[in-house]
Motif scaffolding. Structure first.
Motif, mmCIF file in Angstrom:
data_model
loop_
_atom_site.group_PDB
_atom_site.id
_atom_site.type_symbol
_atom_site.label_atom_id
_atom_site.label_comp_id
_atom_site.label_asym_id
_atom_site.label_seq_id
_atom_site.Cartn_x
_atom_site.Cartn_y
_atom_site.Cartn_z
ATOM 1 N N VAL A 138 0.839 -1.203 0.000
ATOM 2 C CA VAL A 138 0.000 0.000 0.000
ATOM 3 C C VAL A 138 0.872 1.251 0.000
ATOM 4 C CG1 VAL A 138 -1.659 1.320 1.369
ATOM 5 C CG2 VAL A 138 -1.975 -1.139 1.068
ATOM 6 N N LEU A 139 1.904 1.260 0.830
ATOM 7 C CA LEU A 139 2.817 2.410 0.850
ATOM 8 C C LEU A 139 3.580 2.530 -0.467
ATOM 9 C CD1 LEU A 139 4.154 2.210 4.496
ATOM 10 C CD2 LEU A 139 2.725 3.998 3.524
ATOM 11 N N GLY A 140 3.840 1.401 -1.119
ATOM 12 C CA GLY A 140 4.477 1.432 -2.433
ATOM 13 C C GLY A 140 3.592 2.105 -3.469
ATOM 14 N N LEU A 141 2.282 1.879 -3.378
ATOM 15 C CA LEU A 141 1.368 2.552 -4.303
ATOM 16 C C LEU A 141 1.259 4.039 -3.978
ATOM 17 C CD1 LEU A 141 -1.433 -0.136 -4.717
ATOM 18 C CD2 LEU A 141 0.421 0.434 -6.290
ATOM 19 N N ILE A 142 1.360 4.392 -2.707
ATOM 20 C CA ILE A 142 1.401 5.816 -2.336
ATOM 21 C C ILE A 142 2.678 6.450 -2.882
ATOM 22 C CG2 ILE A 142 1.606 7.415 -0.380
ATOM 23 C CD1 ILE A 142 -0.263 5.499 1.156
ATOM 24 N N LEU A 143 3.784 5.717 -2.815
ATOM 25 C CA LEU A 143 5.051 6.199 -3.377
ATOM 26 C C LEU A 143 4.941 6.364 -4.889
ATOM 27 C CD1 LEU A 143 7.978 6.955 -2.799
ATOM 28 C CD2 LEU A 143 8.561 4.542 -2.940
ATOM 29 N N LEU A 144 4.186 5.489 -5.534
ATOM 30 C CA LEU A 144 3.943 5.616 -6.967
ATOM 31 C C LEU A 144 3.247 6.941 -7.279
ATOM 32 C CD1 LEU A 144 2.857 3.158 -9.544
ATOM 33 C CD2 LEU A 144 1.122 4.801 -8.956
ATOM 34 N N VAL A 145 2.262 7.313 -6.471
ATOM 35 C CA VAL A 145 1.561 8.587 -6.672
ATOM 36 C C VAL A 145 2.530 9.753 -6.469
ATOM 37 C CG1 VAL A 145 -0.263 10.066 -5.747
ATOM 38 C CG2 VAL A 145 -0.689 7.637 -6.077
ATOM 39 N N LEU A 146 3.410 9.653 -5.481
ATOM 40 C CA LEU A 146 4.404 10.709 -5.259
ATOM 41 C C LEU A 146 5.375 10.812 -6.432
ATOM 42 C CD1 LEU A 146 5.213 10.232 -1.466
ATOM 43 C CD2 LEU A 146 3.879 12.052 -2.517
ATOM 44 N N CYS A 147 5.730 9.671 -7.032
ATOM 45 C CA CYS A 147 6.607 9.690 -8.209
ATOM 46 C C CYS A 147 5.928 10.394 -9.380
ATOM 47 C CB CYS A 147 6.982 8.263 -8.613
ATOM 48 S SG CYS A 147 8.152 7.473 -7.523
ATOM 49 N N ILE A 148 4.646 10.128 -9.584
ATOM 50 C CA ILE A 148 3.916 10.782 -10.667
ATOM 51 C C ILE A 148 3.804 12.278 -10.405
ATOM 52 C CG2 ILE A 148 1.665 10.934 -11.810
ATOM 53 C CD1 ILE A 148 1.473 7.862 -11.415
ATOM 54 N N ALA A 149 3.546 12.655 -9.149
ATOM 55 C CA ALA A 149 3.489 14.080 -8.803
ATOM 56 C C ALA A 149 4.842 14.743 -9.045
ATOM 57 C CB ALA A 149 3.065 14.250 -7.351
ATOM 58 N N ASN A 150 5.926 14.029 -8.768
ATOM 59 C CA ASN A 150 7.272 14.556 -9.021
ATOM 60 C C ASN A 150 7.494 14.777 -10.516
ATOM 61 O OD1 ASN A 150 9.891 15.359 -8.222
ATOM 62 N ND2 ASN A 150 10.682 13.320 -8.675
ATOM 63 N N VAL A 151 7.029 13.849 -11.340
ATOM 64 C CA VAL A 151 7.165 14.000 -12.796
ATOM 65 C C VAL A 151 6.407 15.235 -13.267
ATOM 66 C CG1 VAL A 151 6.518 12.983 -15.019
ATOM 67 C CG2 VAL A 151 7.591 11.568 -13.278
ATOM 68 N N VAL A 152 5.180 15.413 -12.775
ATOM 69 C CA VAL A 152 4.365 16.557 -13.200
ATOM 70 C C VAL A 152 5.028 17.866 -12.779
ATOM 71 C CG1 VAL A 152 2.152 17.724 -12.826
ATOM 72 C CG2 VAL A 152 2.219 15.258 -13.247
ATOM 73 N N LEU A 153 5.522 17.918 -11.538
ATOM 74 C CA LEU A 153 6.157 19.139 -11.036
ATOM 75 C C LEU A 153 7.427 19.473 -11.817
ATOM 76 C CD1 LEU A 153 4.937 20.694 -8.695
ATOM 77 C CD2 LEU A 153 6.695 19.763 -7.232
ATOM 78 N N LEU A 154 8.245 18.463 -12.084
ATOM 79 C CA LEU A 154 9.478 18.698 -12.838
ATOM 80 C C LEU A 154 9.176 19.061 -14.294
ATOM 81 C CD1 LEU A 154 11.741 15.912 -11.393
ATOM 82 C CD2 LEU A 154 12.140 18.357 -11.251
ATOM 83 N N TRP A 155 8.160 18.454 -14.875
ATOM 84 C CA TRP A 155 7.807 18.777 -16.255
ATOM 85 C C TRP A 155 7.366 20.230 -16.369
ATOM 86 C CZ3 TRP A 155 8.942 16.298 -20.515
ATOM 87 C CH2 TRP A 155 8.358 16.727 -21.702
ATOM 88 N N LYS A 156 6.597 20.696 -15.379
ATOM 89 C CA LYS A 156 6.184 22.101 -15.379
ATOM 90 C C LYS A 156 7.386 23.018 -15.238
ATOM 91 C CE LYS A 156 1.486 21.653 -13.664
ATOM 92 N NZ LYS A 156 0.566 21.974 -12.568
ATOM 93 N N LYS A 157 8.359 22.631 -14.398
ATOM 94 C CA LYS A 157 9.561 23.445 -14.212
ATOM 95 C C LYS A 157 10.361 23.523 -15.509
ATOM 96 C CE LYS A 157 13.935 23.690 -11.726
ATOM 97 N NZ LYS A 157 14.612 24.288 -12.821
ATOM 98 N N ILE A 158 10.518 22.407 -16.178
ATOM 99 C CA ILE A 158 11.261 22.388 -17.439
ATOM 100 C C ILE A 158 10.537 23.212 -18.490
ATOM 101 C CG2 ILE A 158 11.972 20.916 -19.360
ATOM 102 C CD1 ILE A 158 12.592 18.744 -17.332
#
Length: 179
Positions: A138-158
């Motif tokens: 379950v925590l691994g799936l929460i980490l998956l959501v955090l990874c996707i949020a990180n991708v979105v945030l970095l993509w916006k920065k780029i």
């Protein structure tokens, strides 16, 4: 005392360099490890710290429950890589090491980690060998959501950095096509 040194002190050559001689070298070393104090308070910093904490918790759950070695290895690898990216941004090493475009490398890492975490998280939830493995899944799936949020945030920065850098020519001697 005829050598011109102050009373009661040895000549400078026998004592070695004074404290003033060490300051330039020390400041250069300190400049190398300059800490970005604003990064932990930024959205990217909070997300990276949260990712590190959740990845460490997933690792602890998998190790304590005796989960499959692949689950433990993935959680350990994700923890180490996330800590290294956190240190990279926190110590401003991404600015000093220009051999790689670090936000793009972080995006690739997050996408690949999200894919692996999806597989491992679902595997751990489906297998349910014990409560530790289930919690790790379950925590691994929460980490998956955090990874996707990180991708979105970095993509916006780029995307924002690219748009700011190419919006208008800075050089007034720039010749346009109309001339």
């Amino acid at each position: 005392m005829a050598s011109g040194s102050p009373v009661g002190s040895a000549p400078a050559s026998s004592r070695g360099p004074g404290p003033a001689a060490h300051r330039p070298g020390r400041s250069a070393a300190m400049a190398l490890l300059e800490v970005d104090r604003a990064f932990p308070r930024s959205a990217r910093g909070v997300l990276k710290i949260a990712r590190t904490v959740v990845a460490l918790t997933v690792l602890i759950c998998f190790v304590a429950s005796g989960a499959h070695e692949a689950c433990t290895a993935l959680a350990g690898m994700e923890t180490v890589i996330t800590v290294l990216f956190l240190l990279l941004y926190l110590l401003k090493l991404d600015v000093r090491m220009r051999c790689l475009f670090w936000p793009l490398a972080d995006i690739f890492n997050s996408v690949i980690a999200a894919l692996f975490l999806l597989v491992v998280g679902l595997f751990a939830i489906i297998v349910k060998t014990n409560k530790g493995t289930l919690a790790g899944g379950v925590l691994g799936l929460i980490l998956l959501v955090l990874c996707i949020a990180n991708v979105v945030l970095l993509w916006k920065k780029i995307s924002l950095d690219k748009a700011r850098g190419r919006s208008a020519p800075a050089n007034k001697n720039y010749m346009s096509v109309e001339e």
